[in-house]
Design a protein around this motif. Structure first.
Motif, PDB file in Angstrom:
ATOM      1  N   ALA A 111      10.937 -22.884  12.571  1.00  0.00           N
ATOM      2  CA  ALA A 111      11.381 -23.492  11.325  1.00  0.00           C
ATOM      3  C   ALA A 111      12.787 -24.042  11.524  1.00  0.00           C
ATOM      4  CB  ALA A 111      11.369 -22.466  10.186  1.00  0.00           C
ATOM      5  N   PRO A 112      13.184 -25.056  10.745  1.00  0.00           N
ATOM      6  CA  PRO A 112      14.514 -25.652  10.925  1.00  0.00           C
ATOM      7  C   PRO A 112      15.619 -24.633  10.674  1.00  0.00           C
ATOM      8  CG  PRO A 112      13.122 -27.055   9.565  1.00  0.00           C
ATOM      9  CD  PRO A 112      12.389 -25.757   9.719  1.00  0.00           C
ATOM     10  N   GLY A 113      16.636 -24.683  11.522  1.00  0.00           N
ATOM     11  CA  GLY A 113      17.798 -23.816  11.361  1.00  0.00           C
ATOM     12  C   GLY A 113      19.024 -24.612  10.980  1.00  0.00           C
ATOM     13  N   GLN A 114      20.201 -24.026  11.196  1.00  0.00           N
ATOM     14  CA  GLN A 114      21.448 -24.719  10.899  1.00  0.00           C
ATOM     15  C   GLN A 114      21.585 -25.955  11.780  1.00  0.00           C
ATOM     16  OE1 GLN A 114      24.896 -22.153  11.161  1.00  0.00           O
ATOM     17  NE2 GLN A 114      23.701 -20.356  10.574  1.00  0.00           N
ATOM     18  N   THR A 115      22.143 -27.013  11.230  1.00  0.00           N
ATOM     19  CA  THR A 115      22.465 -28.193  12.026  1.00  0.00           C
ATOM     20  C   THR A 115      23.862 -27.991  12.598  1.00  0.00           C
ATOM     21  OG1 THR A 115      21.079 -29.640  10.690  1.00  0.00           O
ATOM     22  CG2 THR A 115      22.813 -30.684  12.007  1.00  0.00           C
ATOM     23  N   GLN A 116      23.952 -28.023  13.912  1.00  0.00           N
ATOM     24  CA  GLN A 116      25.233 -27.792  14.581  1.00  0.00           C
ATOM     25  C   GLN A 116      25.848 -29.115  15.020  1.00  0.00           C
ATOM     26  OE1 GLN A 116      25.996 -24.959  13.944  1.00  0.00           O
ATOM     27  NE2 GLN A 116      24.669 -23.333  14.700  1.00  0.00           N
ATOM     28  N   PHE A 117      27.165 -29.086  15.193  1.00  0.00           N
ATOM     29  CA  PHE A 117      27.868 -30.293  15.637  1.00  0.00           C
ATOM     30  C   PHE A 117      27.415 -30.676  17.039  1.00  0.00           C
ATOM     31  CE2 PHE A 117      31.215 -32.472  17.887  1.00  0.00           C
ATOM     32  CZ  PHE A 117      31.610 -33.440  16.990  1.00  0.00           C
ATOM     33  N   PRO A 118      27.221 -31.972  17.367  1.00  0.00           N
ATOM     34  CA  PRO A 118      27.259 -33.118  16.466  1.00  0.00           C
ATOM     35  C   PRO A 118      25.832 -33.475  16.040  1.00  0.00           C
ATOM     36  CG  PRO A 118      27.371 -33.867  18.724  1.00  0.00           C
ATOM     37  CD  PRO A 118      27.170 -32.374  18.773  1.00  0.00           C
ATOM     38  N   ASN A 119      25.378 -32.988  14.934  1.00  0.00           N
ATOM     39  CA  ASN A 119      24.045 -33.233  14.388  1.00  0.00           C
ATOM     40  C   ASN A 119      22.941 -32.703  15.306  1.00  0.00           C
ATOM     41  OD1 ASN A 119      22.381 -34.151  12.289  1.00  0.00           O
ATOM     42  ND2 ASN A 119      21.951 -36.061  13.395  1.00  0.00           N
ATOM     43  N   VAL A 120      23.166 -31.506  15.873  1.00  0.00           N
ATOM     44  CA  VAL A 120      22.174 -30.876  16.744  1.00  0.00           C
ATOM     45  C   VAL A 120      21.226 -30.043  15.880  1.00  0.00           C
ATOM     46  CG1 VAL A 120      21.812 -29.255  18.648  1.00  0.00           C
ATOM     47  CG2 VAL A 120      23.798 -30.789  18.664  1.00  0.00           C
ATOM     48  N   LYS A 121      19.945 -30.361  15.967  1.00  0.00           N
ATOM     49  CA  LYS A 121      18.942 -29.625  15.199  1.00  0.00           C
ATOM     50  C   LYS A 121      18.578 -28.330  15.937  1.00  0.00           C
ATOM     51  CE  LYS A 121      18.829 -33.043  12.331  1.00  0.00           C
ATOM     52  NZ  LYS A 121      19.522 -32.931  11.031  1.00  0.00           N
ATOM     53  N   THR A 122      18.466 -27.255  15.178  1.00  0.00           N
ATOM     54  CA  THR A 122      18.170 -25.953  15.779  1.00  0.00           C
ATOM     55  C   THR A 122      16.969 -25.331  15.094  1.00  0.00           C
ATOM     56  OG1 THR A 122      19.547 -24.665  14.251  1.00  0.00           O
ATOM     57  CG2 THR A 122      20.641 -25.608  16.191  1.00  0.00           C
ATOM     58  N   TRP A 123      16.555 -24.185  15.621  1.00  0.00           N
ATOM     59  CA  TRP A 123      15.522 -23.369  14.991  1.00  0.00           C
ATOM     60  C   TRP A 123      16.180 -22.209  14.250  1.00  0.00           C
ATOM     61  CZ3 TRP A 123      12.353 -22.974  20.105  1.00  0.00           C
ATOM     62  CH2 TRP A 123      11.647 -24.155  20.298  1.00  0.00           C
ATOM     63  N   ARG A 124      15.627 -21.903  13.116  1.00  0.00           N
ATOM     64  CA  ARG A 124      16.093 -20.776  12.333  1.00  0.00           C
ATOM     65  C   ARG A 124      15.858 -19.460  13.087  1.00  0.00           C
ATOM     66  NH1 ARG A 124      12.246 -17.763   8.426  1.00  0.00           N
ATOM     67  NH2 ARG A 124      11.387 -17.693  10.522  1.00  0.00           N
ATOM     68  N   THR A 125      16.833 -18.583  13.050  1.00  0.00           N
ATOM     69  CA  THR A 125      16.711 -17.251  13.641  1.00  0.00           C
ATOM     70  C   THR A 125      16.720 -16.218  12.524  1.00  0.00           C
ATOM     71  OG1 THR A 125      17.940 -18.011  15.589  1.00  0.00           O
ATOM     72  CG2 THR A 125      17.678 -15.632  15.316  1.00  0.00           C
ATOM     73  N   CYS A 126      15.592 -15.577  12.334  1.00  0.00           N
ATOM     74  CA  CYS A 126      15.493 -14.548  11.314  1.00  0.00           C
ATOM     75  C   CYS A 126      16.184 -13.282  11.801  1.00  0.00           C
ATOM     76  CB  CYS A 126      14.023 -14.267  11.023  1.00  0.00           C
ATOM     77  SG  CYS A 126      13.740 -12.890   9.913  1.00  0.00           S
ATOM     78  N   LEU A 127      17.003 -12.681  10.943  1.00  0.00           N
ATOM     79  CA  LEU A 127      17.650 -11.407  11.242  1.00  0.00           C
ATOM     80  C   LEU A 127      17.069 -10.351  10.319  1.00  0.00           C
ATOM     81  CD1 LEU A 127      21.384 -12.522  11.515  1.00  0.00           C
ATOM     82  CD2 LEU A 127      19.671 -12.376  13.316  1.00  0.00           C
ATOM     83  N   ALA A 128      16.601  -9.257  10.886  1.00  0.00           N
ATOM     84  CA  ALA A 128      15.954  -8.240  10.061  1.00  0.00           C
ATOM     85  C   ALA A 128      16.179  -6.847  10.630  1.00  0.00           C
ATOM     86  CB  ALA A 128      14.453  -8.528   9.966  1.00  0.00           C
ATOM     87  N   ASP A 129      16.391  -5.907   9.748  1.00  0.00           N
ATOM     88  CA  ASP A 129      16.422  -4.494  10.127  1.00  0.00           C
ATOM     89  C   ASP A 129      14.991  -3.983  10.038  1.00  0.00           C
ATOM     90  OD1 ASP A 129      16.630  -1.757  10.324  1.00  0.00           O
ATOM     91  OD2 ASP A 129      18.327  -1.566   8.970  1.00  0.00           O
ATOM     92  N   VAL A 130      14.376  -3.739  11.170  1.00  0.00           N
ATOM     93  CA  VAL A 130      12.982  -3.274  11.196  1.00  0.00           C
ATOM     94  C   VAL A 130      12.888  -1.850  11.736  1.00  0.00           C
ATOM     95  CG1 VAL A 130      12.000  -5.582  11.319  1.00  0.00           C
ATOM     96  CG2 VAL A 130      12.577  -4.389  13.438  1.00  0.00           C
ATOM     97  N   GLY A 131      13.994  -1.109  11.640  1.00  0.00           N
ATOM     98  CA  GLY A 131      13.961   0.299  11.993  1.00  0.00           C
ATOM     99  C   GLY A 131      14.055   0.609  13.464  1.00  0.00           C
ATOM    100  N   THR A 132      14.525  -0.337  14.277  1.00  0.00           N
ATOM    101  CA  THR A 132      14.612  -0.118  15.722  1.00  0.00           C
ATOM    102  C   THR A 132      15.920   0.590  16.092  1.00  0.00           C
ATOM    103  OG1 THR A 132      15.429  -2.393  15.908  1.00  0.00           O
ATOM    104  CG2 THR A 132      13.097  -2.033  16.335  1.00  0.00           C
ATOM    105  N   ASP A 133      16.069   0.875  17.377  1.00  0.00           N
ATOM    106  CA  ASP A 133      17.228   1.610  17.893  1.00  0.00           C
ATOM    107  C   ASP A 133      18.542   0.951  17.460  1.00  0.00           C
ATOM    108  OD1 ASP A 133      17.685   3.698  20.460  1.00  0.00           O
ATOM    109  OD2 ASP A 133      19.327   2.324  20.066  1.00  0.00           O
ATOM    110  N   ARG A 134      19.516   1.774  17.057  1.00  0.00           N
ATOM    111  CA  ARG A 134      20.774   1.265  16.507  1.00  0.00           C
ATOM    112  C   ARG A 134      21.957   1.371  17.462  1.00  0.00           C
ATOM    113  NH1 ARG A 134      20.721   4.322  10.612  1.00  0.00           N
ATOM    114  NH2 ARG A 134      18.743   3.466   9.838  1.00  0.00           N
ATOM    115  N   ALA A 135      21.743   1.841  18.668  1.00  0.00           N
ATOM    116  CA  ALA A 135      22.874   2.174  19.533  1.00  0.00           C
ATOM    117  C   ALA A 135      23.805   0.996  19.779  1.00  0.00           C
ATOM    118  CB  ALA A 135      22.371   2.734  20.862  1.00  0.00           C
ATOM    119  N   GLU A 136      23.268  -0.223  19.836  1.00  0.00           N
ATOM    120  CA  GLU A 136      24.139  -1.362  20.127  1.00  0.00           C
ATOM    121  C   GLU A 136      25.162  -1.567  19.013  1.00  0.00           C
ATOM    122  OE1 GLU A 136      24.073  -6.031  21.499  1.00  0.00           O
ATOM    123  OE2 GLU A 136      22.368  -4.721  21.864  1.00  0.00           O
TER     124      GLU A 136
END
Length: 595
Positions: free
Chosen positions: A371-396
């Motif tokens: 899916a479309p993400g943020q447009t970065q300079f100079p008008n670079v199209k990106t993909w959306r990166t979903c961020l989610a807490d899904v209960g995985t290891d937290r050590a990092e």
């Protein structure tokens, strides 16, 4: 459907994204509502294979500025059984062979390079060491460029430390080492003593790092606590007083290992790093990520206060900095040419693929679809990166809250972006100052711009076009630091990025910490996943992941369950698709093979 995250790397940026945090825990099989995906048509895939074939050999050996040890020393060191340290091309650590070529005149393995003049040539590592793998099925082995490596970097680091210590502690061993390291059969006594002092100085710093960071730690093959090692290297070895530059108390246990990410489509995601804290998607955003990584893999870096010569930044970040900016730019360009690998192990079941496509769309695409993400300079199209807490290891996340004595950089700042470093600064702030200071100074050097003319633009956030976007690399440092205040609070969330899944079949083991052996295991509840498994190149094409039986040299990863999500090795979380029956699980896996 694709995503980004190069090898471990830099640390600073947007935990607050359009995907936000996961409101429902892993027990709920619905996708995180905050990661809702607009209904868009996936773009046609580009085929870069012809271009990649041209640059592949250079990618394997491109100098990025890493300086581990002088080549002559590494050649002269011995293993515990008396063989030359480089004799097997480091194959015992499962680095991959790379034939002698103009790009690799020394015949070092994939991801290692030699740089410097004939009198001071150094061995270093580059992207390909961590992002090239081989997969074996039925006696056939296939190279996967850009895939997560299965090398044992920890064992390499420890063995190199011990090899140098043996030479220093054993006069007979040093007597053998010195002529080989100096390149003459009967070296001058003064040269021998100078060599001894130089090796002792190198070993003192290196041993402090290895003994403090890796004592009691087990990464195993295919994993590395990159964030800890970047913090440890920079704040522990580069910022103290001369002559050692050592601040030993800044070096901490590196006990939050993560799986090496895959590189294909990496530069397209709008966020990067496993916790998704860094904006991504353009060349300028790739630079702090890659520069931070180089500092972590033994770049030479000795910043010093220099207000007269550097009135804007007040510090000199480049005079004693081995980072190869041209090399980093090449690696970022070449990374864009690595296509997702196509399933090579026989035809797929078309009916199962079709059924699996429906399951993927209803259960997976909300987080892992393109899916479309943020447009970065100079008008670079990106993909959306979903961020989610899904209960995985937290050590990092514990690593991200670490503080450090900034030593030589105490009081240093980046006007408008990073406040002056306090005596007990967050390590992520120290890294931000080191990387951004280097980038800005390099920019001024290349453009011959008046440094003070840039100051108002920095303070206002109105950066020149060549630097536009850097704000994104640092805008959420404060958000990261808030974790130190609320880490133990029930409401605190610990999101990780959800990658677009092209080529996911070639990226086992799974989850950010490599704690799940196969896709089949991942689609089962955590309690039913393999608690212990061997890590090696042998692949199971039905379960899609690491085979239960591996060849000699495999390491064993023993995981923890949901009772300990701070172990660094927890297989907990991401319990999506766990209610599928065997037929539906097989269909979904068949679909994932062809992505």
């Amino acid at each position: 459907m694709r995503r980004f995250r190069p090898r471990a790397a830099f640390l600073a940026a947007a935990l607050a994204s359009s995907c936000a945090l996961h409101e429902a825990r892993a027990a709920d099989d619905a996708a995180p509502a905050a990661c809702a995906r607009p209904q868009t048509q996936a773009a046609a895939r580009e085929d870069h294979s012809a271009q990649w074939a041209i640059v592949r050999d250079e990618f394997y050996s491109q100098d990025q500025g890493s300086r581990i040890m002088p080549l002559a020393w590494m050649r002269a060191l011995k293993t515990t059984d008396g063989r030359p340290f480089l004799e097997d091309g480091l194959a015992r650590y499962f680095y991959l062979p790379n034939p002698v070529s103009p790009a690799n005149p020394e015949g070092l393995p994939v991801g290692f390079h030699v740089s410097g003049t004939s009198g001071a040539r150094f061995v270093g590592v580059t992207c390909a060491a961590c992002h090239t793998r081989e997969i074996s099925v039925g006696g056939e082995t296939r190279r996967i460029d850009g895939g997560p490596a299965l090398a044992d970097f920890q064992r390499f680091l420890v063995d190199l430390d011990e090899a140098a210590l043996r030479v220093l502690r054993d006069p007979a061993a040093f007597a053998v080492f010195a002529p080989e390291a100096l390149g003459v059969p009967d070296p001058d006594a003064v040269d021998v003593e100078t060599l001894r002092l130089d090796l002792a100085a190198w070993s003192g710093r290196y041993h402090a790092l290895i003994s403090r960071a890796l004592d009691g730690v087990t990464w195993g093959r295919g994993r590395l606590d990159a964030v800890s090692m970047i913090f440890n290297r920079l704040t522990g070895l580069d910022l103290g007083e001369d002559p050692t530059r050592l601040i030993a108390d800044n070096i901490h246990r590196a006990g939050a290992p993560t799986r090496y990410p895959f590189l294909w489509n990496a530069a397209r995601q709008d966020k990067t790093q496993w916790p998704g804290f860094a904006d991504n998607g353009s060349d300028i955003l790739g630079l702090p990520r890659n520069l931070g990584e180089v500092l972590g893999v033994f770049a030479a870096f000795e910043p010093a206060k220099s207000p007269a010569l550097h009135p804007l930044l007040q510090y000199d970040y480049l005079s004693k900095n081995s980072a190869n900016f041209d090399g980093l730019a090449k690696l970022e360009r070449w990374m864009r040419l690595i296509d997702p690998p196509k399933w090579p192990f026989g035809p797929l079941d078309a009916a199962l693929v079709e059924k699996g496509a429906g399951l993927f769309e209803s259960r997976c695409a909300q987080c892992h679809g393109e899916a479309p993400g943020q447009t970065q300079f100079p008008n670079v199209k990106t993909w959306r990166t979903c961020l989610a807490d899904v209960g995985t290891d937290r050590a990092e996340y514990l690593v991200l809250t670490r503080r450090a004595n900034p030593g030589a950089l105490e009081g240093a700042q980046i006007p408008g972006l990073v406040q002056p470093l306090a005596p007990d600064a967050f390590a992520v702030d120290v890294l931000a100052v080191a990387t951004l200071g280097s980038i800005l100074q390099n920019h001024l050097r290349e453009t011959l711009q008046n440094p003070l003319a840039l100051l108002p633009r920095l303070r206002s956030g109105n950066l020149p076009p060549s630097l536009d976007g850097l704000q994104g690399a640092f805008r959420s440092i404060q958000h990261i630091k808030e974790l130190s205040k609320g880490f133990d609070q029930p409401a605190t969330k610990f999101p990780y990025e959800a990658r677009v899944l092209y080529g996911i079949w070639a990226a086992a083991p799974y989850l950010h910490n490599g704690s799940v052996a196969s896709l089949d295991d991942l689609l089962k509840p955590a309690a039913q996943r393999r608690a212990s498994f061997s890590v090696g190149p042998a692949y199971d094409v039905e379960k899609v992941g690491l085979a239960e039986t591996q060849p000699d040299g495999a390491t064993t990863l023993t995981t923890t369950g949901c009772e300990d999500v701070l172990s660094g090795d927890s297989r907990c979380g991401h319990e999506y698709g766990t209610d599928l029956d065997d037929a539906d699980r097989r269909a979904l896996i068949e679909y994932l093979k062809q992505l």
